[in-house]
Design a protein around this motif. Structure first.
Motif, mmCIF file in Angstrom:
data_model
loop_
_atom_site.group_PDB
_atom_site.id
_atom_site.type_symbol
_atom_site.label_atom_id
_atom_site.label_comp_id
_atom_site.label_asym_id
_atom_site.label_seq_id
_atom_site.Cartn_x
_atom_site.Cartn_y
_atom_site.Cartn_z
ATOM 1 N N GLY A 15 0.791 -1.206 0.000
ATOM 2 C CA GLY A 15 0.000 0.000 0.000
ATOM 3 C C GLY A 15 0.835 1.273 0.000
ATOM 4 O O GLY A 15 0.299 2.369 -0.231
ATOM 5 N N GLY A 16 2.103 1.127 0.252
ATOM 6 C CA GLY A 16 2.993 2.271 0.292
ATOM 7 C C GLY A 16 3.461 2.709 -1.080
ATOM 8 O O GLY A 16 3.041 2.163 -2.112
ATOM 9 N N SER A 17 4.338 3.702 -1.083
ATOM 10 C CA SER A 17 4.832 4.285 -2.335
ATOM 11 C C SER A 17 6.348 4.418 -2.311
ATOM 12 O O SER A 17 6.961 4.552 -1.246
ATOM 13 C CB SER A 17 4.226 5.676 -2.547
ATOM 14 O OG SER A 17 2.824 5.625 -2.649
ATOM 15 N N LYS A 19 9.531 6.198 -5.116
ATOM 16 C CA LYS A 19 9.841 6.856 -6.375
ATOM 17 C C LYS A 19 11.274 6.528 -6.752
ATOM 18 O O LYS A 19 12.214 6.877 -6.038
ATOM 19 C CB LYS A 19 9.669 8.372 -6.279
ATOM 20 C CG LYS A 19 9.826 9.080 -7.621
ATOM 21 C CD LYS A 19 9.498 10.557 -7.513
ATOM 22 C CE LYS A 19 9.543 11.242 -8.872
ATOM 23 N NZ LYS A 19 9.185 12.690 -8.784
ATOM 24 N N ARG A 70 -1.222 2.454 -11.195
ATOM 25 C CA ARG A 70 -0.460 2.537 -9.944
ATOM 26 C C ARG A 70 0.921 3.162 -10.155
ATOM 27 O O ARG A 70 1.424 3.851 -9.279
ATOM 28 C CB ARG A 70 -0.284 1.145 -9.335
ATOM 29 C CG ARG A 70 -1.585 0.448 -8.998
ATOM 30 C CD ARG A 70 -1.329 -0.842 -8.204
ATOM 31 N NE ARG A 70 -0.565 -1.828 -8.956
ATOM 32 C CZ ARG A 70 0.592 -2.355 -8.539
ATOM 33 N NH1 ARG A 70 1.128 -1.958 -7.396
ATOM 34 N NH2 ARG A 70 1.207 -3.267 -9.286
ATOM 35 N N PHE A 71 1.536 2.886 -11.293
ATOM 36 C CA PHE A 71 2.885 3.386 -11.581
ATOM 37 C C PHE A 71 2.807 4.486 -12.629
ATOM 38 O O PHE A 71 1.965 4.452 -13.527
ATOM 39 C CB PHE A 71 3.769 2.260 -12.128
ATOM 40 C CG PHE A 71 4.157 1.204 -11.133
ATOM 41 C CD1 PHE A 71 3.542 1.107 -9.892
ATOM 42 C CD2 PHE A 71 5.148 0.290 -11.446
ATOM 43 C CE1 PHE A 71 3.901 0.127 -8.982
ATOM 44 C CE2 PHE A 71 5.519 -0.693 -10.546
ATOM 45 C CZ PHE A 71 4.891 -0.775 -9.320
ATOM 46 N N THR A 72 3.720 5.452 -12.519
ATOM 47 C CA THR A 72 3.813 6.535 -13.492
ATOM 48 C C THR A 72 5.267 6.764 -13.869
ATOM 49 O O THR A 72 6.113 6.989 -12.989
ATOM 50 C CB THR A 72 3.228 7.840 -12.933
ATOM 51 O OG1 THR A 72 1.873 7.628 -12.522
ATOM 52 C CG2 THR A 72 3.257 8.927 -13.996
ATOM 53 N N LEU A 85 7.290 6.555 -10.429
ATOM 54 C CA LEU A 85 6.520 6.706 -9.201
ATOM 55 C C LEU A 85 5.641 5.482 -9.035
ATOM 56 O O LEU A 85 4.858 5.157 -9.919
ATOM 57 C CB LEU A 85 5.661 7.975 -9.264
ATOM 58 C CG LEU A 85 4.722 8.211 -8.081
ATOM 59 C CD1 LEU A 85 5.514 8.336 -6.788
ATOM 60 C CD2 LEU A 85 3.848 9.423 -8.327
ATOM 61 N N MET A 86 5.805 4.813 -7.921
ATOM 62 C CA MET A 86 5.069 3.567 -7.681
ATOM 63 C C MET A 86 4.168 3.754 -6.471
ATOM 64 O O MET A 86 4.660 3.951 -5.353
ATOM 65 C CB MET A 86 6.051 2.417 -7.449
ATOM 66 C CG MET A 86 7.082 2.258 -8.563
ATOM 67 S SD MET A 86 8.141 0.825 -8.356
ATOM 68 C CE MET A 86 9.044 1.297 -6.901
ATOM 69 N N ASN A 87 2.891 3.722 -6.688
ATOM 70 C CA ASN A 87 1.893 3.837 -5.626
ATOM 71 C C ASN A 87 1.177 2.507 -5.412
ATOM 72 O O ASN A 87 1.219 1.622 -6.271
ATOM 73 C CB ASN A 87 0.868 4.920 -5.984
ATOM 74 C CG ASN A 87 1.478 6.307 -6.012
ATOM 75 O OD1 ASN A 87 2.344 6.632 -5.206
ATOM 76 N ND2 ASN A 87 1.006 7.135 -6.932
ATOM 77 N N SER A 88 0.511 2.401 -4.285
ATOM 78 C CA SER A 88 -0.282 1.203 -3.969
ATOM 79 C C SER A 88 0.531 -0.071 -4.210
ATOM 80 O O SER A 88 0.060 -1.014 -4.849
ATOM 81 C CB SER A 88 -1.561 1.178 -4.814
ATOM 82 O OG SER A 88 -2.329 2.348 -4.607
ATOM 83 N N LEU A 89 1.729 -0.095 -3.695
ATOM 84 C CA LEU A 89 2.622 -1.219 -3.939
ATOM 85 C C LEU A 89 2.081 -2.511 -3.337
ATOM 86 O O LEU A 89 1.434 -2.503 -2.283
ATOM 87 C CB LEU A 89 4.010 -0.917 -3.395
ATOM 88 C CG LEU A 89 4.845 0.023 -4.271
ATOM 89 C CD1 LEU A 89 5.994 0.625 -3.483
ATOM 90 C CD2 LEU A 89 5.364 -0.723 -5.486
#
Length: 127
Positions: A15-17, A19, A70-72, A85-89
């Motif tokens: 759930g973490g992020s 970059k 989730r990723f950008t 950028l990786m969100n909701s890992l």
């Protein structure tokens, strides 16, 4: 010659992020704007897979289905730096992440078009 150095990996809870950054160094005869860029990853015990890619001019991106939304991927041409950028890992995102550069149209999630690779940065996602 082109050299790529990744950073930003680490351990994070689900759930973490995070970059990731990839700094590109090249001779004065090369132009960062000529290269399409990509992020790849290699999970433990598995082969390397394409994660995200951006066309050389930044006009188009592509992502593997598992990370869409989730990723950008982004880049700062002035700094010759690529980002992910990786969100909701998720735990399944655990892998060594690599950046790559290639003089092709892009975006492309296959390994073959890329000429230069970084050494990788480890990302570990725990439950």
């Amino acid at each position: 010659q082109v050299q790529l150095v990744e950073s930003g990996g680490g351990s994070v809870e689900a759930g973490g992020s995070l970059k990731l950054s990839c700094v590109v160094s090249m001779t004065k005869f090369a132009s960062y704007s000529s290269y399409s860029m990509g992020w790849f990853r290699q999970p433990p015990g598995k082969g390397r897979e394409g994660v995200a890619s951006i066309r050389y001019d930044g006009s188009l991106t592509d992502y593997r289905d598992a990370v869409k939304g989730r990723f950008t991927i982004s880049q700062d041409k002035g700094k010759k730096t690529l980002y992910l950028l990786m969100n909701s890992l998720k735990p399944e995102d655990t892998a060594t992440y690599y950046c790559a550069a290639g003089r092709h149209l892009g975006p492309d999630l296959r390994e073959d078009p890329y000429e230069y690779w970084g050494q990788g940065t480890q990302v570990t996602v725990s439950t």
